[in-house]
Scaffold this motif. Sequence first.
Motif, PDB file in Angstrom:
ATOM      1  N   VAL A   1      16.182  20.012   7.341  1.00 10.12           N
ATOM      2  CA  VAL A   1      16.154  19.413   5.993  1.00 10.12           C
ATOM      3  C   VAL A   1      15.892  17.909   6.047  1.00 10.12           C
ATOM      4  N   ASP A   2      14.996  17.449   5.173  1.00  3.53           N
ATOM      5  CA  ASP A   2      14.830  16.006   4.960  1.00  3.53           C
ATOM      6  C   ASP A   2      14.525  15.782   3.487  1.00  3.53           C
ATOM      7  N   ASP A   3      14.540  14.524   3.060  1.00  2.00           N
ATOM      8  CA  ASP A   3      14.266  14.275   1.633  1.00  2.00           C
ATOM      9  C   ASP A   3      12.786  14.409   1.321  1.00  2.00           C
ATOM     10  N   LEU A   4      11.927  14.050   2.295  1.00  2.37           N
ATOM     11  CA  LEU A   4      10.497  13.948   1.970  1.00  2.37           C
ATOM     12  C   LEU A   4       9.638  14.330   3.160  1.00  2.37           C
ATOM     13  N   LEU A   5       8.581  15.110   2.881  1.00  5.53           N
ATOM     14  CA  LEU A   5       7.592  15.474   3.899  1.00  5.53           C
ATOM     15  C   LEU A   5       6.341  14.631   3.649  1.00  5.53           C
ATOM     16  N   ALA A   6       6.042  13.736   4.590  1.00  5.36           N
ATOM     17  CA  ALA A   6       4.834  12.905   4.454  1.00  5.36           C
ATOM     18  C   ALA A   6       3.801  13.422   5.455  1.00  5.36           C
ATOM     19  N   THR A   7       3.607  12.747   6.585  1.00  6.92           N
ATOM     20  CA  THR A   7       2.625  13.231   7.574  1.00  6.92           C
ATOM     21  C   THR A   7       3.159  14.426   8.371  1.00  6.92           C
ATOM     22  N   GLY A   8       4.468  14.630   8.318  1.00  2.00           N
ATOM     23  CA  GLY A   8       5.068  15.763   9.029  1.00  2.00           C
ATOM     24  C   GLY A   8       5.492  15.443  10.456  1.00  2.00           C
ATOM     25  N   GLY A   9       5.226  14.229  10.908  1.00  3.10           N
ATOM     26  CA  GLY A   9       5.553  13.874  12.292  1.00  3.10           C
ATOM     27  C   GLY A   9       7.035  14.001  12.611  1.00  3.10           C
ATOM     28  N   THR A  10       7.874  13.498  11.709  1.00  6.49           N
ATOM     29  CA  THR A  10       9.321  13.516  11.950  1.00  6.49           C
ATOM     30  C   THR A  10       9.847  14.956  11.956  1.00  6.49           C
ATOM     31  N   ALA A  11       9.432  15.736  10.967  1.00  8.04           N
ATOM     32  CA  ALA A  11       9.922  17.117  10.881  1.00  8.04           C
ATOM     33  C   ALA A  11       9.399  17.956  12.048  1.00  8.04           C
TER      34      ALA A  11
ATOM     35  N   GLY B   1       0.795  -1.235   0.000  1.00 13.14           N
ATOM     36  CA  GLY B   1       0.000   0.000   0.000  1.00 13.14           C
ATOM     37  C   GLY B   1       0.818   1.272   0.000  1.00 13.14           C
ATOM     38  N   ILE B   2       2.103   1.195   0.363  1.00  6.78           N
ATOM     39  CA  ILE B   2       2.969   2.388   0.367  1.00  6.78           C
ATOM     40  C   ILE B   2       3.684   2.495  -0.982  1.00  6.78           C
ATOM     41  N   ILE B   3       3.643   3.697  -1.567  1.00  5.64           N
ATOM     42  CA  ILE B   3       4.466   3.951  -2.762  1.00  5.64           C
ATOM     43  C   ILE B   3       5.709   4.692  -2.291  1.00  5.64           C
ATOM     44  N   PHE B   4       6.838   3.992  -2.317  1.00  4.99           N
ATOM     45  CA  PHE B   4       8.082   4.565  -1.808  1.00  4.99           C
ATOM     46  C   PHE B   4       8.706   5.460  -2.866  1.00  4.99           C
ATOM     47  N   LYS B   5       9.046   6.672  -2.484  1.00  2.75           N
ATOM     48  CA  LYS B   5       9.713   7.620  -3.388  1.00  2.75           C
ATOM     49  C   LYS B   5      11.216   7.405  -3.282  1.00  2.75           C
ATOM     50  N   ASP B   6      11.768   6.741  -4.267  1.00  4.60           N
ATOM     51  CA  ASP B   6      13.187   6.376  -4.254  1.00  4.60           C
ATOM     52  C   ASP B   6      14.010   7.509  -4.873  1.00  4.60           C
TER      53      ASP B   6
ATOM     54  N   GLU C   1       7.252  16.556  -1.426  1.00  3.65           N
ATOM     55  CA  GLU C   1       6.140  16.735  -0.473  1.00  3.65           C
ATOM     56  C   GLU C   1       4.951  15.882  -0.920  1.00  3.65           C
ATOM     57  N   LEU C   2       4.477  15.013  -0.043  1.00  2.53           N
ATOM     58  CA  LEU C   2       3.248  14.264  -0.327  1.00  2.53           C
ATOM     59  C   LEU C   2       2.092  15.131   0.173  1.00  2.53           C
ATOM     60  N   CYS C   3       1.613  16.004  -0.714  1.00  3.59           N
ATOM     61  CA  CYS C   3       0.683  17.074  -0.312  1.00  3.59           C
ATOM     62  C   CYS C   3      -0.609  16.527   0.298  1.00  3.59           C
TER      63      CYS C   3
HETATM   64  P1  AMP Z   1       6.619  11.732   8.078  1.00  2.30           P
HETATM   65  O1  AMP Z   1       7.117  11.803   9.482  1.00  2.30           O
HETATM   66  O2  AMP Z   1       5.335  10.969   7.937  1.00  2.30           O
HETATM   67  O3  AMP Z   1       6.539  13.093   7.419  1.00  2.30           O
HETATM   68  O4  AMP Z   1       7.661  10.854   7.259  1.00  2.30           O
HETATM   69  C1  AMP Z   1       8.821  11.423   6.779  1.00  2.30           C
HETATM   70  C2  AMP Z   1       9.983  10.470   6.818  1.00  2.30           C
HETATM   71  O5  AMP Z   1       9.624   9.169   6.353  1.00  2.30           O
HETATM   72  C3  AMP Z   1      11.073  10.974   5.899  1.00  2.30           C
HETATM   73  O6  AMP Z   1      12.330  10.798   6.546  1.00  2.30           O
HETATM   74  C4  AMP Z   1      10.968  10.131   4.651  1.00  2.30           C
HETATM   75  O7  AMP Z   1      12.235   9.797   4.153  1.00  2.30           O
HETATM   76  C5  AMP Z   1      10.187   8.892   5.068  1.00  2.30           C
HETATM   77  N1  AMP Z   1       9.045   8.581   4.175  1.00  2.30           N
HETATM   78  C6  AMP Z   1       7.736   8.649   4.494  1.00  2.30           C
HETATM   79  N2  AMP Z   1       6.947   8.285   3.478  1.00  2.30           N
HETATM   80  C7  AMP Z   1       7.789   7.981   2.447  1.00  2.30           C
HETATM   81  C8  AMP Z   1       7.590   7.557   1.079  1.00  2.30           C
HETATM   82  N3  AMP Z   1       6.369   7.359   0.545  1.00  2.30           N
HETATM   83  N4  AMP Z   1       8.685   7.360   0.310  1.00  2.30           N
HETATM   84  C9  AMP Z   1       9.924   7.572   0.821  1.00  2.30           C
HETATM   85  N5  AMP Z   1      10.180   7.959   2.078  1.00  2.30           N
HETATM   86  C10 AMP Z   1       9.131   8.163   2.903  1.00  2.30           C
END
Ligand code: AMP
Length: 173
Positions: A117-127, A17-22, A149-151
């Motif tokens: 800085v991070d590579d990707l913003l998903a739910t924003g929890g980590t940032a 179910g997850i599409i990983f952004k490589d 950014e996964l808007c």
């Molecule tokens: P989040 O805390 O949900 O914003 O997740 C962000 C962290 O999870 C980042 O360090 C991303 O590298 C990683 N991450 C979350 N979702 C993906 C995705 N679909 N593809 C690649 N990396 C992801």
Amino acid sequence: MELNDFIRDVPDFPKPGIIFKDITTLLKDPDAFKEAVHQLCQPYRKQNIDQVVGIESRGFIFGGAMAMELDTGFIPMRKPGKLPAETEKEEYALEYGTDAIEVHRDAIQPEVKILVVDDLLATGGTAAASIRLVKKLGGSVIGAAFLIELCFLNGREKLGDVPVHTLIACESE
Ligand code: AMP
């Protein structure tokens, strides 16, 4: 240059179910990597940033390169148990359970201007946890930059009033 063309979508990784952004496909192209770092730095050139904070682990790749270009220091924000000296920790919620990140307590002095800085913003929890941690140590967060950014996950809402800069906006899964 269309940076999105250098990102590889890997379905069902690390779980169904997850599409990983490589991003490794972008990193191995010298022009695309350089262009991504250049564009990520763009809003911050005149902001007198003191330190770039990179979030483990792909945030180290972009954050390190950005620190070189912006002429700042670099601070690693790491998974628990990796940093050798005294650390400060911040927990954040996952879908199931919690995770945490740590930084060296003496890495961030009061009033320093920080770019997260991070590579990707998903739910924003980590940032969001990284920003809380910087603020807890007295740092001032000038901005947060992400390649992707996964808007549709509305992660930037979790980052409050911190200005967010992203290069590749994914509107749907
Ligand atoms: P989040 O805390 O949900 O914003 O997740 C962000 C962290 O999870 C980042 O360090 C991303 O590298 C990683 N991450 C979350 N979702 C993906 C995705 N679909 N593809 C690649 N990396 C992801």
